[in-house]
Design a protein around this motif. Structure first.
Motif, PDB file in Angstrom:
ATOM      1  N   ASP A 116     -32.696  20.247  46.702  1.00 16.40           N
ATOM      2  CA  ASP A 116     -32.059  18.996  47.121  1.00 16.40           C
ATOM      3  C   ASP A 116     -33.030  17.681  46.459  1.00 16.40           C
ATOM      4  N   ALA A 117     -34.213  17.874  46.275  1.00 18.82           N
ATOM      5  CA  ALA A 117     -35.187  17.092  45.872  1.00 18.82           C
ATOM      6  C   ALA A 117     -34.814  16.736  44.425  1.00 18.82           C
ATOM      7  N   ILE A 118     -34.438  17.758  43.523  1.00 12.33           N
ATOM      8  CA  ILE A 118     -34.076  17.744  42.238  1.00 12.33           C
ATOM      9  C   ILE A 118     -32.721  17.107  42.159  1.00 12.33           C
ATOM     10  N   VAL A 119     -31.741  17.384  43.009  1.00 14.40           N
ATOM     11  CA  VAL A 119     -30.253  16.737  42.790  1.00 14.40           C
ATOM     12  C   VAL A 119     -30.619  15.247  43.234  1.00 14.40           C
ATOM     13  N   GLY A 120     -31.735  15.019  43.889  1.00 13.66           N
ATOM     14  CA  GLY A 120     -31.841  13.281  44.178  1.00 13.66           C
ATOM     15  C   GLY A 120     -32.476  12.658  42.898  1.00 13.66           C
ATOM     16  N   ALA A 123     -25.442  26.481  49.755  1.00 11.34           N
ATOM     17  CA  ALA A 123     -25.950  25.142  49.646  1.00 11.34           C
ATOM     18  C   ALA A 123     -25.700  24.561  51.138  1.00 11.34           C
ATOM     19  N   PRO A 124     -26.846  23.855  51.665  1.00 10.67           N
ATOM     20  CA  PRO A 124     -26.697  23.022  52.979  1.00 10.67           C
ATOM     21  C   PRO A 124     -25.347  21.976  52.643  1.00 10.67           C
ATOM     22  N   GLU A 125     -24.732  21.750  53.603  1.00  7.13           N
ATOM     23  CA  GLU A 125     -23.651  20.718  53.545  1.00  7.13           C
ATOM     24  C   GLU A 125     -24.080  19.267  52.906  1.00  7.13           C
ATOM     25  N   PRO A 126     -25.281  18.665  53.311  1.00  7.84           N
ATOM     26  CA  PRO A 126     -25.604  17.674  52.658  1.00  7.84           C
ATOM     27  C   PRO A 126     -25.899  17.862  51.238  1.00  7.84           C
ATOM     28  N   THR A 127     -26.525  18.833  50.951  1.00  7.15           N
ATOM     29  CA  THR A 127     -26.614  19.161  49.366  1.00  7.15           C
ATOM     30  C   THR A 127     -25.427  19.507  48.604  1.00  7.15           C
ATOM     31  N   ARG A 128     -24.446  20.162  49.289  1.00  9.25           N
ATOM     32  CA  ARG A 128     -23.005  20.176  48.572  1.00  9.25           C
ATOM     33  C   ARG A 128     -22.318  18.951  48.516  1.00  9.25           C
ATOM     34  N   ASP A 129     -22.438  18.152  49.610  1.00  7.54           N
ATOM     35  CA  ASP A 129     -21.685  16.926  49.370  1.00  7.54           C
ATOM     36  C   ASP A 129     -22.224  15.898  48.418  1.00  7.54           C
ATOM     37  N   ARG A 130     -23.496  16.016  48.224  1.00  5.93           N
ATOM     38  CA  ARG A 130     -24.254  15.278  47.070  1.00  5.93           C
ATOM     39  C   ARG A 130     -23.923  15.722  45.760  1.00  5.93           C
ATOM     40  N   ALA A 131     -24.075  17.206  45.770  1.00  9.76           N
ATOM     41  CA  ALA A 131     -23.602  17.703  44.361  1.00  9.76           C
ATOM     42  C   ALA A 131     -22.127  17.266  44.037  1.00  9.76           C
ATOM     43  N   ASN A 132     -21.327  17.579  44.933  1.00 16.41           N
ATOM     44  CA  ASN A 132     -19.787  17.324  44.561  1.00 16.41           C
ATOM     45  C   ASN A 132     -19.582  15.796  44.231  1.00 16.41           C
ATOM     46  N   HIS A 133     -20.378  14.919  45.029  1.00 15.75           N
ATOM     47  CA  HIS A 133     -19.991  13.399  44.689  1.00 15.75           C
ATOM     48  C   HIS A 133     -20.589  13.189  43.231  1.00 15.75           C
TER      49      HIS A 133
END
Length: 122
Positions: free
Chosen positions: A36-40, A80-90
């Motif tokens: 999640d930090a890397i996705v950020g 993937a936790p929902e917030p990570t999944r949502d961020r990745a999809n976005h």
């Protein structure tokens, strides 16, 4: 653009690909925190239009993915936790459609701009 080199199509495609793969991963909860930090970081690079930072975050994300060998007793792998999944999809959506579906990849056609050139969609 505020830093680094511009983001090219290859960097966009690579980042979108690894984000799509991420949606299939099964990792330990602690590893998802790192992902999640890397996705950020990837999101920040995209927002700053920094191609170097985007490539670096993409490579780091690839390395953070699942490994083939798991430790004995490690059975708490989760999607993937929902917030990570949502961020990745976005981010996948922000990065654009797959290359073959992008309008800017179509060949020039007579009658377009009238001068035989195309204006980039971005």
């Amino acid at each position: 653009m505020s830093g680094g080199v511009p983001i090219d199509d290859e960097a966009r495609d690579d980042a979108a690909d690894v984000l799509r793969y991420l949606l299939e991963w099964q990792l330990a909860p602690q590893r998802w925190e790192r992902v999640d930090a890397i996705v950020g970081s990837l999101a920040e690079a995209l927002a700053q239009e920094d191609g170097d930072a985007l490539r670096e975050a993409t490579a780091e994300l690839e390395l953070a993915g699942p490994v083939r060998v798991t430790r004995i007793g490690t059975n708490s792998l989760i999607p993937a936790p929902e917030p990570t999944r949502d961020r990745a999809n976005h981010l996948v959506h922000t990065l654009g459609r797959p290359r073959q579906e992008r309008p800017d990849d179509t060949p020039d056609r007579p009658g377009g701009d009238g001068d035989g050139t195309r204006t980039p969609a971005r």
